[in-house]
Scaffold this motif. Structure first.
Motif, PDB file in Angstrom:
ATOM      1  N   SER A 172     -67.220 -18.423  57.288  1.00  0.00           N
ATOM      2  CA  SER A 172     -66.853 -17.290  56.430  1.00  0.00           C
ATOM      3  C   SER A 172     -67.652 -16.049  56.806  1.00  0.00           C
ATOM      4  O   SER A 172     -67.112 -14.937  56.849  1.00  0.00           O
ATOM      5  CB  SER A 172     -67.088 -17.639  54.956  1.00  0.00           C
ATOM      6  N   HIS A 173     -68.932 -16.224  57.100  1.00  0.00           N
ATOM      7  CA  HIS A 173     -69.758 -15.092  57.539  1.00  0.00           C
ATOM      8  C   HIS A 173     -69.215 -14.516  58.850  1.00  0.00           C
ATOM      9  O   HIS A 173     -69.160 -13.283  59.027  1.00  0.00           O
ATOM     10  CB  HIS A 173     -71.212 -15.528  57.709  1.00  0.00           C
ATOM     11  N   GLN A 175     -66.108 -14.643  59.875  1.00  0.00           N
ATOM     12  CA  GLN A 175     -64.851 -13.976  59.544  1.00  0.00           C
ATOM     13  C   GLN A 175     -65.110 -12.573  58.983  1.00  0.00           C
ATOM     14  O   GLN A 175     -64.460 -11.599  59.359  1.00  0.00           O
ATOM     15  CB  GLN A 175     -64.077 -14.802  58.523  1.00  0.00           C
ATOM     16  N   MET A 176     -66.060 -12.482  58.063  1.00  0.00           N
ATOM     17  CA  MET A 176     -66.328 -11.204  57.412  1.00  0.00           C
ATOM     18  C   MET A 176     -66.954 -10.194  58.378  1.00  0.00           C
ATOM     19  O   MET A 176     -66.833  -8.985  58.191  1.00  0.00           O
ATOM     20  CB  MET A 176     -67.243 -11.419  56.215  1.00  0.00           C
ATOM     21  N   ASN A 178     -65.974  -9.921  61.381  1.00  0.00           N
ATOM     22  CA  ASN A 178     -64.938  -9.732  62.412  1.00  0.00           C
ATOM     23  C   ASN A 178     -65.368 -10.303  63.748  1.00  0.00           C
ATOM     24  O   ASN A 178     -64.960  -9.822  64.813  1.00  0.00           O
ATOM     25  CB  ASN A 178     -64.586  -8.243  62.559  1.00  0.00           C
ATOM     26  N   CYS A 196     -54.496 -15.155  56.112  1.00  0.00           N
ATOM     27  CA  CYS A 196     -55.293 -14.548  55.036  1.00  0.00           C
ATOM     28  C   CYS A 196     -56.754 -14.968  55.138  1.00  0.00           C
ATOM     29  O   CYS A 196     -57.457 -15.062  54.131  1.00  0.00           O
ATOM     30  CB  CYS A 196     -54.717 -14.957  53.676  1.00  0.00           C
ATOM     31  N   SER A 198     -59.617 -13.615  56.187  1.00  0.00           N
ATOM     32  CA  SER A 198     -60.706 -12.751  55.721  1.00  0.00           C
ATOM     33  C   SER A 198     -60.790 -12.731  54.204  1.00  0.00           C
ATOM     34  O   SER A 198     -61.887 -12.769  53.636  1.00  0.00           O
ATOM     35  CB  SER A 198     -60.505 -11.329  56.256  1.00  0.00           C
ATOM     36  N   ARG A 199     -59.657 -12.687  53.532  1.00  0.00           N
ATOM     37  CA  ARG A 199     -59.672 -12.683  52.071  1.00  0.00           C
ATOM     38  C   ARG A 199     -60.211 -14.012  51.531  1.00  0.00           C
ATOM     39  O   ARG A 199     -61.018 -14.035  50.591  1.00  0.00           O
ATOM     40  CB  ARG A 199     -58.264 -12.434  51.532  1.00  0.00           C
ATOM     41  N   ALA A 201     -62.214 -16.073  53.129  1.00  0.00           N
ATOM     42  CA  ALA A 201     -63.637 -16.138  53.461  1.00  0.00           C
ATOM     43  C   ALA A 201     -64.463 -15.317  52.483  1.00  0.00           C
ATOM     44  O   ALA A 201     -65.526 -15.756  52.020  1.00  0.00           O
ATOM     45  CB  ALA A 201     -63.864 -15.652  54.895  1.00  0.00           C
ATOM     46  N   ALA A 202     -63.995 -14.105  52.160  1.00  0.00           N
ATOM     47  CA  ALA A 202     -64.728 -13.244  51.227  1.00  0.00           C
ATOM     48  C   ALA A 202     -64.835 -13.895  49.855  1.00  0.00           C
ATOM     49  O   ALA A 202     -65.891 -13.836  49.195  1.00  0.00           O
ATOM     50  CB  ALA A 202     -64.037 -11.888  51.121  1.00  0.00           C
TER      51      ALA A 202
END
Length: 355
Positions: A172-173, A175-176, A178, A196, A198-199, A201-202
């Motif tokens: 997730s880190h 992904q956020m 990029n 989806c 990034s959403r 992961a956030a």
């Protein structure tokens, strides 16, 4: 999408009515951590609602569009969320299709109300009783997973009892930020790398950083093996060959002699997203009673379960078959071609050698 307030949280859900017009049974799908009801919707829900089932999907507390509360993430409380949702929707009894932590939630619900469970499918559900008791060398694929993690530069131990949750957080880190998620790492955590990603992961990072979910989810799941022995409804347990959760499957063989255990060849934890046809086919056979007619033990032997698998299987849109020596043969363009080639292979192996 509709939502209901149950057990102190607003839960997002959707129902698909049975389309065959012949009445219905209820099927409830429960996703795992760091994803949402979309995990099941596109590849499962529409197909399974075409006949026999009214399908109910929902987002777990803190996931998808359901409310992210400060606490309430212990499995027994998530089971009360599920119970409240069923009560509100008037579902008295249902079949359950679950993945990963969704199976933990559903099994906790079954402890509360076993009479409301018509059957349960567990896809790669790992239990804390097994997480904390197995030796590192017990997971044969662990060394390969560790190598993937090391090549990605992540400081994680693949044999950590809660490795999966921590891996989701690290990816997730990435992904956020990029950052590029290596393909081999992507394969391990497929739902976070989708359209989806990034959403999702956030939301997972927010859940971990701003609520009590981290501590509550990584604690005891309340499922001791002695209690699970009391569950007698029909169970199909599917586990990926390469998944750490397969260790739980091996323990459950002794717990549920009445259950059907299926191995998914060369698959990891998220095989429901990569092998949906195989999962749906196994479920339909299970719900149709095919596995129940199979003898569970040979004459004179104690009743116990074994892992079984189909020799012909699909992955990535291509078909393969597995030899008795566990060699993969293929790919083939279709199931019939794979079956025909397997039949020819068996005949050739069985043919007497000319002297």
């Amino acid at each position: 999408m509709p939502a209901v307030m149950v057990n102190g949280a607003r839960l997002n859900y959707v129902q698909l009515e049975c389309q065959d017009g012949l009445g219905h049974e209820d099927l409830v799908m429960v996703h795992g951590l760091a994803t949402n009801m979309a995990f099941w919707y596109f590849q499962y829900a529409t197909r399974l609602s075409q006949r026999r089932f009214r399908v109910t999907l929902f987002d777990l507390r803190g996931h998808g569009r359901s409310e992210m509360t400060a606490g309430g993430y212990r499995p027994d409380n998530l089971a009360r969320d599920l119970q409240g949702l069923l009560d509100t929707l008037g579902i008295q009894r249902a079949h359950f299709l679950t993945h990963s932590y969704g199976g933990v939630v559903a099994l906790n619900f079954a402890k509360i109300a076993p009479h409301r469970v018509a059957s349960m499918v567990l896809c790669d559900t790992h239990l804390s009783a097994v997480r904390k008791s197995v030796r590192p060398e017990s997971w044969g694929h662990g060394a390969q997973i560790q190598a993937i993690v090391d090549r990605a530069g992540l400081k994680l131990d693949a044999h950590d009892p809660f490795f999966g949750y921590k891996l989701l957080t690290e990816v997730s880190h990435l992904q956020m930020a990029n950052a590029v998620v290596p393909p081999e790492l992507d394969e391990l955590v497929r739902p976070l790398a989708g359209q989806c990603g990034s959403r999702t992961a956030a939301q997972w990072l927010k859940l971990m950083d701003t609520t009590r979910a981290r501590d509550e989810l990584m604690g005891d799941d309340g499922l001791c093996l002695s209690e699970l022995r009391r569950l007698t409804f029909p169970i199909l347990a599917m586990y990926g060959d390469q998944s750490q959760a397969r260790l739980t499957g091996k323990e459950l063989l002794e717990v549920w002699p009445h259950a059907e255990f299926r191995r998914v060849h060369r698959a990891g934890h998220f095989f429901p997203t990569t092998r949906p046809l195989e999962v749906v086919h196994a479920c339909e056979r299970f719900w149709g009673g095919e596995f129940a007619t199979r003898p569970k033990a040979r004459a004179g032997e104690a009743r116990r379960s074994h892992f079984r698998s189909d020799r012909v299987y699909e992955t990535g849109g291509r078909w393969f078959f597995m030899t008795r020596e566990q060699a993969q043969v293929g790919p083939f363009d279709g199931e019939d071609e794979a079956k025909d080639t397997l039949a020819s292979f068996i005949r050739a192996v069985a043919a007497p050698v000319a002297g």
